[in-house]
Scaffold this active site. Structure first.
Site, PDB file in Angstrom:
ATOM      1  N   CYS A 205       0.864  -1.190   0.000  1.00 33.76           N
ATOM      2  CA  CYS A 205       0.000   0.000   0.000  1.00 33.76           C
ATOM      3  C   CYS A 205       0.892   1.229   0.000  1.00 33.76           C
ATOM      4  O   CYS A 205       1.609   1.474   0.969  1.00 33.76           O
ATOM      5  CB  CYS A 205      -0.908  -0.026   1.225  1.00 33.76           C
ATOM      6  SG  CYS A 205      -2.017   1.407   1.329  1.00 33.76           S
TER       7      CYS A 205
ATOM      8  N   CYS B 279      -4.356   6.352  -4.715  1.00 31.07           N
ATOM      9  CA  CYS B 279      -3.796   5.005  -4.573  1.00 31.07           C
ATOM     10  C   CYS B 279      -2.310   5.105  -4.915  1.00 31.07           C
ATOM     11  O   CYS B 279      -1.959   5.406  -6.065  1.00 31.07           O
ATOM     12  CB  CYS B 279      -4.513   4.030  -5.512  1.00 31.07           C
ATOM     13  SG  CYS B 279      -3.862   2.344  -5.430  1.00 31.07           S
TER      14      CYS B 279
ATOM     15  N   GLY C 274      -1.126   2.361  -7.111  1.00 32.91           N
ATOM     16  CA  GLY C 274      -1.795   2.607  -8.396  1.00 32.91           C
ATOM     17  C   GLY C 274      -1.091   3.685  -9.195  1.00 32.91           C
ATOM     18  O   GLY C 274      -0.964   3.592 -10.422  1.00 32.91           O
TER      19      GLY C 274
ATOM     20  N   GLU D 157     -10.005   0.574  -6.439  1.00 33.61           N
ATOM     21  CA  GLU D 157      -9.109  -0.315  -5.693  1.00 33.61           C
ATOM     22  C   GLU D 157      -9.758  -1.672  -5.384  1.00 33.61           C
ATOM     23  O   GLU D 157     -10.929  -1.749  -5.024  1.00 33.61           O
ATOM     24  CB  GLU D 157      -8.682   0.318  -4.365  1.00 33.61           C
ATOM     25  CG  GLU D 157      -7.631   1.392  -4.510  1.00 33.61           C
ATOM     26  CD  GLU D 157      -6.946   1.670  -3.189  1.00 33.61           C
ATOM     27  OE1 GLU D 157      -6.785   0.716  -2.388  1.00 33.61           O
ATOM     28  OE2 GLU D 157      -6.571   2.834  -2.947  1.00 33.61           O
TER      29      GLU D 157
ATOM     30  N   HIS E 250      -2.090  -4.726 -10.474  1.00 36.44           N
ATOM     31  CA  HIS E 250      -2.734  -3.542 -11.060  1.00 36.44           C
ATOM     32  C   HIS E 250      -2.978  -3.751 -12.549  1.00 36.44           C
ATOM     33  O   HIS E 250      -2.129  -4.317 -13.245  1.00 36.44           O
ATOM     34  CB  HIS E 250      -1.850  -2.304 -10.879  1.00 36.44           C
ATOM     35  CG  HIS E 250      -1.788  -1.804  -9.461  1.00 36.44           C
ATOM     36  ND1 HIS E 250      -2.603  -0.823  -8.981  1.00 36.44           N
ATOM     37  CD2 HIS E 250      -1.010  -2.211  -8.416  1.00 36.44           C
ATOM     38  CE1 HIS E 250      -2.318  -0.607  -7.697  1.00 36.44           C
ATOM     39  NE2 HIS E 250      -1.370  -1.436  -7.330  1.00 36.44           N
TER      40      HIS E 250
HETATM   41  N1  LIG Z   1      -6.414  -1.976  -2.557  1.00 37.42           N
HETATM   42  C1  LIG Z   1      -5.009  -2.399  -2.638  1.00 37.42           C
HETATM   43  C2  LIG Z   1      -4.291  -2.158  -1.295  1.00 37.42           C
HETATM   44  C3  LIG Z   1      -4.184  -0.663  -0.962  1.00 37.42           C
HETATM   45  C4  LIG Z   1      -3.409   0.072  -2.020  1.00 37.42           C
HETATM   46  C5  LIG Z   1      -3.576   1.591  -2.028  1.00 37.42           C
HETATM   47  N2  LIG Z   1      -4.402   2.159  -0.999  1.00 37.42           N
HETATM   48  C6  LIG Z   1      -2.222   2.270  -2.126  1.00 37.42           C
HETATM   49  O1  LIG Z   1      -2.082   3.412  -1.649  1.00 37.42           O
HETATM   50  O2  LIG Z   1      -1.319   1.674  -2.760  1.00 37.42           O
HETATM   51  C7  LIG Z   1      -4.955  -3.899  -2.977  1.00 37.42           C
HETATM   52  O3  LIG Z   1      -5.932  -4.599  -2.686  1.00 37.42           O
HETATM   53  O4  LIG Z   1      -3.927  -4.328  -3.524  1.00 37.42           O
END
Ligand SMILES: N[C@H](CCC[C@H](N)C(=O)O)C(=O)O
Length: 276
Positions: free
Chosen positions: A73, A217, A220, A208, A159
């Site tokens: 994250c 994100c 992301g 997400e 991703h």
């Molecule tokens: N939803 C993402 C985890 C949080 C990523 C995001 N909040 C960031 O800042 O990278 C997943 O399931 O891989």
């Protein structure tokens, strides 16, 4: 049990110190705490633990609002660094931390922003549509009744990134949900919608995995920059503008180059969980 509420560009977190207090939780509790009406409300829960490996400062675990534990994250990493530094759990400004996808290094900068070595992007991990990346920079997928072309990359978490003409009109909710659980992604996937402004500026929205569309994100932003770089659309130092704010992402473009992400992290309030 004490917790802190933090955010990175509006991607918000409940952060728990599991070093100095006993922490026990279930998937159902994470889901309840994540609820914005019946709980505290967050996109992800971050649990700070002692490192298991010698020479590493901390370990931290990441749970989406749906209770799923995930590998990485980006915004959470910056909030984690601010949390351990501001709480005096470390006085180091270069912090190493174990995550489910490996060790990352965080740098607390003089202006309070955090620079993160997010590691090397992985174009062919087992949890993405699997093919040799140099032969297939784009995958054509059918979802929500349409054909879309996406780049797929792992930043520790999976991703899928597509380029759009107008970020405001992008079908993030419908297409994001359809792709998140697409059969090509056995571990589900985070879905990025990127509008290239020029080779140093990109607008991005992310649906997400396990949290729906968030205001920002971090992984992301890294994934979008890397995919767009591979497509020849951006250079090696890009401002990624998300609905919650801007991140700086740098990547030299070689498959063994690390991705650097720089941005803010904010503390909002401290609390005590009533039903821990
Ligand atoms: N939803 C993402 C985890 C949080 C990523 C995001 N909040 C960031 O800042 O990278 C997943 O399931 O891989």
């Amino acid at each position: 049990m004490k917790f802190s509420k933090m955010h990175g560009l509006g991607n918000d977190f409940m952060v728990i110190d599991a070093i100095n207090q006993r922490v026990e939780f279930t998937t159902a509790k994470v889901q309840r705490w994540a609820d914005r009406n019946f709980g505290i409300g967050f996109d992800q829960l971050l649990v700070v633990e002692s490192a298991q490996q010698a020479g590493v400062d901390f370990r931290y675990r990441i749970f989406n609002a749906d209770g799923s534990e995930v590998q990485q994250c980006g915004n959470g990493a910056r909030c984690f660094a601010k949390f351990v530094y501001d709480k005096g759990l470390t006085d180091k400004t270069e912090i190493t931390v174990e995550t489910a996808s490996g060790i990352i290094v965080l740098y607390v900068q003089d202006n309070g922003w955090i620079k993160v070595n997010m590691g090397v992007p992985n174009f062919a991990p087992e949890s993405l549509p699997f093919t040799v990346p140099k032969q297939q920079e784009k995958y054509t997928l059918e979802a929500a009744g349409q054909k879309v072309q996406v780049g797929a990359v792992s930043m520790g978490n999976p991703h899928a990134v597509m380029q759009v003409i107008d970020i405001a009109a992008a079908p993030v909710e419908k297409l994001g949900a359809a792709l998140e659980s697409h059969s090509q992604f056995p571990e589900r996937v985070n879905v990025g919608f990127a509008q290239v402004i020029d080779n140093a500026n990109v607008k991005l929205r992310v649906y997400e995995r396990g949290a729906a569309e968030t205001l920002a994100c971090g992984t992301g932003a890294c994934a979008a920059m890397v995919v767009l770089s591979r497509w020849g659309k951006v250079g090696n130092d890009v401002q990624i503008s998300l609905p919650g704010g801007d991140l700086r992402v740098q990547w030299e473009g070689q498959l063994d180059s690390v991705v650097w992400m720089t941005g803010p992290a904010e503390m909002v309030f401290e609390g005590i969980i009533a039903d821990d």
